[in-house]
Structures are given as C-alpha cells and as structure tokens.
Write an enzyme that holds these catalytic residues in place. Structure first.
Site, mmCIF file in Angstrom:
data_model
loop_
_atom_site.group_PDB
_atom_site.id
_atom_site.type_symbol
_atom_site.label_atom_id
_atom_site.label_comp_id
_atom_site.label_asym_id
_atom_site.label_seq_id
_atom_site.Cartn_x
_atom_site.Cartn_y
_atom_site.Cartn_z
ATOM 1 N N LYS A 69 42.007 60.724 41.849
ATOM 2 C CA LYS A 69 40.935 61.563 42.382
ATOM 3 C C LYS A 69 41.479 62.651 43.309
ATOM 4 O O LYS A 69 42.183 62.366 44.275
ATOM 5 C CB LYS A 69 39.940 60.672 43.130
ATOM 6 C CG LYS A 69 38.689 61.367 43.618
ATOM 7 C CD LYS A 69 37.774 60.336 44.289
ATOM 8 C CE LYS A 69 36.480 60.936 44.774
ATOM 9 N NZ LYS A 69 35.641 59.895 45.445
ATOM 10 N N GLU A 128 32.839 54.507 39.061
ATOM 11 C CA GLU A 128 33.944 54.581 40.020
ATOM 12 C C GLU A 128 34.087 53.234 40.724
ATOM 13 O O GLU A 128 33.097 52.609 41.119
ATOM 14 C CB GLU A 128 33.631 55.675 41.043
ATOM 15 C CG GLU A 128 34.661 55.859 42.130
ATOM 16 C CD GLU A 128 34.248 56.898 43.148
ATOM 17 O OE1 GLU A 128 35.139 57.468 43.796
ATOM 18 O OE2 GLU A 128 33.026 57.135 43.317
ATOM 19 N N CYS A 163 33.608 61.287 40.693
ATOM 20 C CA CYS A 163 32.572 61.413 41.714
ATOM 21 C C CYS A 163 32.558 62.771 42.430
ATOM 22 O O CYS A 163 32.080 63.758 41.887
ATOM 23 C CB CYS A 163 32.708 60.259 42.704
ATOM 24 S SG CYS A 163 31.181 59.909 43.626
#
Length: 253
Positions: free
Chosen positions: A105, A38, A139
């Site tokens: 995300k 990331e 993540c």
C-alpha cells in the site's frame, strides 16, 4: 472473466474464523477470481506488533495459495505481515495456482496513524490474469487519482481496490469508485468489509463498475458473496469508440 466479491465481516484478529468464513463463500460461488477485503484475516490492525503474521509462515497466505491451487483460480486481498527485516507491510497479495504477486500500500492512512507502524510501497503493481491486466490498489489509494492514472501507473484493464472503508465516509467510496472507472475507461472492482471494530462501523458497498461508470453488481451492506462478468471485448469497444485516453495528461515519476 467472472469475478467474485467476498464482502466479509472480519472477526477481530481471529485468523482461523475468517479463513473458515472466506472458504465457505468461495465454495458457494464458482469464479475465475475471488477478491477479499483489506486485512481480511485480522481486521484493520493499526498496531501490527504481535498481530501481523510473518510473511514466511503466514497461515492466511498459505490458505490463499492452497485455495488458488484447489480451485485453479486467482485470489487477492491484503494482509498485515511482518518481514524478515523487522518492518510491517499492508501487503495486497494476488495469488494464482502457479504464481504469487504483491503490492505494498502506497498511501498509508495517516489520519488513523497507519503510517507510524507500516512501511509504504513506492510504485503501482499490475498483474496479468486470464488476459486481463489488473492494477492492484488498497483502500486509501482510492483518493489519489494520479497514482492510479492509466498510462502513468501502466496500461491496465481493471483496478482492484481492497478496503476497510468506514460507513461514515461511504459517499466518497461510492463516488470515487465510479470516478476511477470513468476517468481511466476501465473496470473497477472494489471490495470492502462489513461489521465493526473498536473504532469504526463498516457497511460494505462492494461493487464492480464498468468503464462507463455503470454498476454491474452492488453487494449492499451485509456479509455475502456476489459476482460479475468482465468482458475485454466490451472494454475495447468502449475505448475504441470514445478515445478519451488519447487525450489524457501524461505524468512521469
């Protein structure tokens, strides 16, 4: 399909240095697909103002495209980018020789105030490459199984998690990667960083997990590149012999 995990020690906001390190690792190992962490080219920047690259002129994204073309491969990893509308995204790119996809995300890390500066995505994204269907995740998404649930997110063969996951919560990373693989009967590719920034220490743990929860490769805690082979035949045999997915709970958006 051979997948290479580039477990990078991202140097803080040093795009050129991080590109140089990633380039070397890509030349060290031949693979069909390379996965970076990331925000691999900057480190995890909570405040993107003045740091995030414009998507239209991003040096990092251009490098991904050039390397994908040069090696005829796929490259994925997330970048902090600014868009023409003035918003910032933690955008997970999947780039091939002839095409480019992205996933924004969904679960921004509110504990670290990521949500105050970035705009979240709304839906999962699945890309197809080398006959594999790949669900892109980033993540903190790892903690939210309903969002990535097979069938609800779509039908896929592997989940790709790119992360900046700190060593203080490493146990959760190790356990949840296996859980996502077992519950969805899929491969899971998790690529984390190593090193440190102003707030966290990172100890890697990048791994490839098979649909039974077995570790195919573990990158340990140092900067390195490692690889594993993914087999669609093996995946299909596991799903056909033990048909767990037939009994899964069905969700709708």
């Amino acid at each position: 399909m051979k997948v290479a995990l580039i477990q990078l020690d991202s140097q803080w906001c040093d795009v050129r240095q991080n590109i140089a390190r990633a380039s070397q690792y890509m030349r060290d190992v031949e693979a069909d697909m390379y996965v970076l962490p990331e925000m691999w080219s900057t480190g995890f920047v909570i405040k993107p103002q003045g740091v995030a690259e414009s998507e239209s002129t991003s040096t990092s994204l251009q490098w991904m495209r050039e390397m994908a073309f040069e090696k005829d491969c796929a490259i994925c990893g997330s970048l902090a980018v600014s868009l023409a509308d003035g918003s910032y995204r933690n955008r997970h790119y999947f780039v091939t020789k002839n095409s480019s996809f992205f996933y924004d995300k969904k679960h921004l890390f509110s504990h670290g105030k990521e949500d105050l500066n970035y705009q979240h995505g709304d839906v999962p994204v699945i890309v197809k490459y080398k006959d594999f269907r790949l669900l892109l995740q980033t993540c903190y998404d790892l903690r939210f199984p309903c969002f990535s649930r097979y069938g609800r997110a779509g039908e896929y063969d592997a989940i790709v998690y790119v992360a900046n996951w700190p060593s203080s919560r490493r146990l959760a990373w190790d356990v949840l990667l296996k859980a996502r693989a077992i519950e969805n009967q899929c491969y899971v590719i998790g690529v984390n960083r190593v090193g440190s920034d102003e707030t966290c220490i990172y100890d890697g743990g990048s791994a490839v997990i098979d649909p039974l929860g077995r570790i195919l490769v573990d990158a340990k805690d140092k900067e390195n590149v490692s690889s594993a082979e993914l087999s669609l035949d093996n995946l299909q045999k596991i799903r056909s012999r033990f048909r767990v997915l037939d009994d899964r709970d069905l969700f709708t958006y």
